[in-house]
Design a protein around this motif. Structure first.
Motif, short mmCIF file in Angstrom:
data_model
loop_
_atom_site.label_atom_id
_atom_site.label_comp_id
_atom_site.label_asym_id
_atom_site.label_seq_id
_atom_site.Cartn_x
_atom_site.Cartn_y
_atom_site.Cartn_z
N LEU A 1 6.37 -1.11 33.69
CA LEU A 1 5.71 0.19 33.57
C LEU A 1 5.49 0.72 34.97
CD1 LEU A 1 4.17 2.45 32.10
CD2 LEU A 1 2.17 0.94 32.04
N GLU A 2 6.17 1.81 35.30
CA GLU A 2 6.11 2.36 36.65
C GLU A 2 5.00 3.39 36.82
OE1 GLU A 2 7.82 1.11 38.95
OE2 GLU A 2 9.53 0.13 37.98
N GLY A 3 4.51 3.95 35.73
CA GLY A 3 3.51 5.01 35.82
C GLY A 3 2.09 4.48 35.91
N TYR A 4 1.15 5.36 35.63
CA TYR A 4 -0.27 5.04 35.74
C TYR A 4 -0.68 4.02 34.68
CZ TYR A 4 -5.34 5.77 35.68
OH TYR A 4 -6.71 5.60 35.71
N TRP A 5 -1.49 3.06 35.10
CA TRP A 5 -2.09 2.09 34.18
C TRP A 5 -3.42 1.65 34.76
CZ3 TRP A 5 -3.58 -3.09 34.73
CH2 TRP A 5 -3.90 -3.77 33.54
N ARG A 6 -4.45 1.67 33.94
CA ARG A 6 -5.76 1.27 34.43
C ARG A 6 -6.50 0.49 33.34
NH1 ARG A 6 -6.68 0.85 39.08
NH2 ARG A 6 -6.41 3.04 39.67
N ASP A 7 -6.95 -0.70 33.69
CA ASP A 7 -7.83 -1.47 32.83
C ASP A 7 -9.24 -0.92 33.02
OD1 ASP A 7 -9.77 -3.42 32.02
OD2 ASP A 7 -8.23 -4.96 32.06
N ILE A 8 -9.89 -0.49 31.94
CA ILE A 8 -11.23 0.10 32.07
C ILE A 8 -12.26 -0.76 31.34
CG2 ILE A 8 -10.49 2.44 32.51
CD1 ILE A 8 -10.86 3.08 29.61
N GLY A 9 -12.14 -2.05 31.51
CA GLY A 9 -13.04 -2.97 30.84
C GLY A 9 -14.36 -3.17 31.53
N THR A 10 -14.56 -2.58 32.73
CA THR A 10 -15.83 -2.69 33.43
C THR A 10 -16.39 -1.29 33.69
OG1 THR A 10 -14.87 -2.61 35.65
CG2 THR A 10 -15.00 -4.77 34.59
N LEU A 11 -17.69 -1.23 33.99
CA LEU A 11 -18.31 0.06 34.26
C LEU A 11 -17.69 0.73 35.48
CD1 LEU A 11 -22.06 -0.79 33.59
CD2 LEU A 11 -20.61 0.73 32.23
N ASP A 12 -17.43 -0.05 36.53
CA ASP A 12 -16.84 0.52 37.73
C ASP A 12 -15.46 1.09 37.44
OD1 ASP A 12 -16.82 0.82 40.77
OD2 ASP A 12 -15.03 -0.39 40.44
N ALA A 13 -14.64 0.32 36.70
CA ALA A 13 -13.29 0.80 36.37
C ALA A 13 -13.36 2.00 35.44
CB ALA A 13 -12.49 -0.33 35.72
N PHE A 14 -14.30 2.01 34.53
CA PHE A 14 -14.48 3.14 33.61
C PHE A 14 -14.81 4.42 34.38
CE2 PHE A 14 -17.09 5.70 30.69
CZ PHE A 14 -16.29 5.73 29.56
N HIS A 15 -15.74 4.31 35.31
CA HIS A 15 -16.12 5.47 36.12
C HIS A 15 -14.97 5.90 37.02
CE1 HIS A 15 -18.44 7.78 39.18
NE2 HIS A 15 -19.20 8.07 38.14
N ARG A 16 -14.28 4.94 37.61
CA ARG A 16 -13.14 5.25 38.48
C ARG A 16 -12.04 5.97 37.71
NH1 ARG A 16 -9.36 0.81 41.75
NH2 ARG A 16 -7.82 2.32 42.53
N ALA A 17 -11.76 5.52 36.50
CA ALA A 17 -10.71 6.14 35.69
C ALA A 17 -11.03 7.61 35.42
CB ALA A 17 -10.54 5.39 34.38
N HIS A 18 -12.30 7.93 35.21
CA HIS A 18 -12.67 9.33 35.00
C HIS A 18 -12.51 10.15 36.28
CE1 HIS A 18 -14.34 7.96 31.16
NE2 HIS A 18 -14.35 9.23 30.81
N ARG A 19 -12.82 9.56 37.42
CA ARG A 19 -12.59 10.27 38.69
C ARG A 19 -11.11 10.56 38.87
NH1 ARG A 19 -16.01 6.27 40.96
NH2 ARG A 19 -14.27 5.49 42.20
N THR B 1 -15.78 3.66 22.41
CA THR B 1 -16.47 4.25 23.54
C THR B 1 -15.87 5.62 23.88
OG1 THR B 1 -16.90 2.04 24.44
CG2 THR B 1 -17.14 3.91 25.95
N PRO B 2 -16.70 6.64 24.07
CA PRO B 2 -16.18 7.97 24.42
C PRO B 2 -15.39 7.96 25.72
CG PRO B 2 -18.44 8.13 23.66
CD PRO B 2 -18.15 6.66 23.81
N LEU B 3 -14.41 8.85 25.78
CA LEU B 3 -13.52 8.96 26.94
C LEU B 3 -13.23 10.42 27.23
CD1 LEU B 3 -11.42 7.58 28.96
CD2 LEU B 3 -9.74 7.92 27.11
N ALA B 4 -13.38 10.83 28.47
CA ALA B 4 -12.93 12.15 28.95
C ALA B 4 -13.46 13.31 28.11
CB ALA B 4 -11.40 12.20 29.02
N GLY B 5 -14.69 13.20 27.66
CA GLY B 5 -15.34 14.34 27.03
C GLY B 5 -15.22 14.41 25.53
#
Length: 414
Positions: free
Chosen positions: A262-280, A38-42
Motif C-alpha cells: 500500500l503506497e498511499g496514506y495509512w494511519r493506525d488510530i488506536g491511541t489518543l495521540d494517533a487519533f488526534h494526529r489523524a484529524h490534523r 467512535t466518531p470520526l471527522a465530524g
C-alpha cells in the motif's frame, strides 16, 4: 448439521471485520462504546472506513465480529443499508458471541476470534477470507489484492506499508525482491526496517483451518491427529491469543506468504495521540481524503439541518458538521453534529464529537470532547502553549451503550 447458508458459488470470498476489541488504548472514548463506533471527522464513525473500502471493492459478503459494547455500533450499521449491504443472500452479517459450541462464546484475543469463524466460513463455502481491523484510516481497492493473491497461489497475502511511526508498535515485515515475505516480527523491541503489516490479510480458508488446528495441537502438547475437540469436532482455539503472535508467524514459517504494498496514506488510530494526529492530517490535506472522487466515505448520517454560521463567527482550517451553530472562533478543529460555539468562545486544535456547547468566554485548546461533554463556562481547557498534551472531556454515561444520555463530567489527560 444442516447448512444454514445459501449454496451460492458467488459467495467464495468473505470479508471478516474484527470489531470486538475493547480499544483500551483509546480510552476513555471507548469506555461507553465499541472502538469502531467512535466518531470520526465530524459525521462519520471509524467502521465507515473499512466498510467503504469493502463495498467500493465490490465485496458483497461482509461479516462483523462483535463482542465489546456492540449496541451503538449496531445502531449505526442499520443492517448494512447505508452501504447497500442489506441483501438477503449476500450482505452484512453480525457475528456476536454465542453459546452452544466450544469454539463460540467470548474470544480471548483476535486470533481466537478469527479461529471461531473458521467453521462458519467452511459452512458458507468460502475459499478466501479477507481479515481486516476497524481502527485504521486508508483507501484501498482490494480487487488487485485478491487478484494477486489468487495468481500467486499464496496461502496468505498481507497488505504492507512503510510507516513513519515507531515500527515497534506493529508487525514488522521483511520481504525479498519478488514480494515474498521472508520474516515477520510482531511488535519487536528492535525492529528490522519500517515495513509493517496494515492488518489486512487475505487467507486461503483451507490452509487457515489447518494452521489453526496445528497451533492448537502444539499448544496443548498433543499430536495433531489427537487434538481435543468439542462436540462438533472443532478444535479448542482460545490459546491463540493475538493472531500477530500465533497465526501470522505460523503462515510465514510455511513459506507461502506474499505482500501487497500500500503506497498511499495509512494511519493506525488506536491511541489518543494517533487519533488526534489523524484529524490534523485530514484538516491539512495530508491525511484521509473525505472527498476522493469515485471513492467516497459512506456512512449512516445523523439527520440534521445545515450548519448555522453567525456574522460574529470566525472559522479557519476546520470541518464544521451539519447541525452546528457557530458564533465564536474556531481554528484547526472538527465540530460534529449539534455542537454550539457561543459568541466569545474559542476552539483551537480540538475535536468536538457532538451535542457539545462551548459557552461564551471558554477556550478549548487541544481537546477531544465526547458527545454530551460539559464545557466549563469562562475557563480555559487544554494547553495554550503546547500541543503535546491532549485533554479528553467525557460525560458520565447513564446508559453505557448510548452516546446521548449523560449525567456528569470526566476529564482525562493523555
Amino acid at each position: 448439521m444442516a447448512d444454514p447458508f445459501p449454496n451460492d458459488p458467488e459467495g467464495r470470498t468473505v470479508a471478516l471485520v474484527l470489531a470486538g476489541g475493547r480499544g483500551s488504548r483509546l480510552a476513555p472514548l471507548t469506555d461507553a462504546r465499541s472502538k469502531p463506533a467512535t466518531p470520526l471527522a465530524g459525521q462519520y464513525r471509524l467502521i465507515d472506513v473499512v466498510l467503504s473500502n469493502l463495498v467500493h471493492s465490490g465485496l458483497e459478503d461482509v461479516w462483523i465480529v462483535e463482542q465489546y459494547r456492540p449496541f451503538t455500533l449496531n445502531q449505526h450499521l442499520a443492517g448494512g443499508r447505508p452501504w447497500d449491504l442489506d441483501g438477503t443472500r449476500h450482505g452484512l452479517r453480525l457475528l456476536p458471541p454465542a453459546q452452544g459450541r466450544t469454539e463460540e462464546g467470548f474470544a480471548e484475543g483476535n486470533g481466537h476470534a478469527l479461529a471461531q469463524q473458521v467453521p462458519l466460513l467452511r459452512e458458507f463455502g468460502a475459499d478466501t477470507v479477507v481479515v481486516l481491523s476497524a481502527d485504521h484510516l486508508y483507501q484501498l481497492d482490494l480487487r488487485p489484492v485478491l487478484e494477486g493473491h489468487r495468481a500467486s497461489g499464496a496461502e496468505l497475502t498481507m497488505v504492507t506499508t512503510v510507516t513513519d511511526e515507531d515500527p515497534s508498535r506493529f508487525g514488522v515485515v521483511q520481504v525479498d525482491d519478488d514480494g515474498a515475505v521472508t520474516g515477520y516480527d510482531y511488535k519487536p523491541e528492535d525492529p528490522e526496517g519500517s515495513l509493517v503489516a496494515t492488518e489486512i490479510f487475505v487467507f486461503d480458508v483451507d490452509v487457515l483451518e489447518d494452521v489453526v488446528q496445528e497451533l492448537v495441537a502444539r499448544e496443548e502438547g498433543r499430536p495433531e491427529d489427537d487434538e481435543e475437540t468439542d462436540d462438533d469436532g472443532d478444535p479448542v482455539a482460545s490459546s491463540l491469543g493475538d493472531y500477530g503472535e500465533t497465526i501470522i508467524p505460523a503462515f510465514v514459517e510455511r513459506g507461502s506468504v506474499r505482500e501487497h504494498r500500500l503506497e498511499g496514506y495509512w494511519r493506525d488510530i488506536g491511541t489518543l495521540d494517533a487519533f488526534h494526529r489523524a484529524h490534523r492530517e485530514i484538516l491539512d490535506g495530508t491525511g484521509l481524503r473525505l472527498d476522493s472522487p469515485g471513492w467516497p466515505l459512506l456512512t449512516n448520517p445523523r439527520p440534521a439541518p445545515p450548519a448555522r454560521i453567525e456574522q460574529t463567527a470566525r472559522i479557519s482550517g476546520s470541518l464544521v458538521g451539519a447541525g452546528t451553530h457557530v458564533a465564536g472562533e474556531v481554528e484547526d478543529s472538527v465540530l460534529g453534529p449539534g455542537v454550539v460555539v457561543e459568541e466569545g468562545a474559542r476552539v483551537r486544535n480540538s475535536i468536538l464529537f457532538g451535542d457539545v456547547t462551548v459557552p461564551s468566554g471558554a477556550l478549548l485548546d487541544t481537546v477531544i470532547a465526547d458527545v454530551g461533554a460539559v464545557i466549563p463556562e469562562g475557563e480555559t481547557v487544554g494547553s495554550t502553549e503546547s500541543a503535546e498534551d491532549i485533554v479528553v472531556l467525557v460525560p458520565d454515561v447513564t446508559d453505557p451503550d448510548a452516546d446521548d444520555e449523560t449525567t456528569g463530567q470526566g476529564v482525562h489527560h493523555d
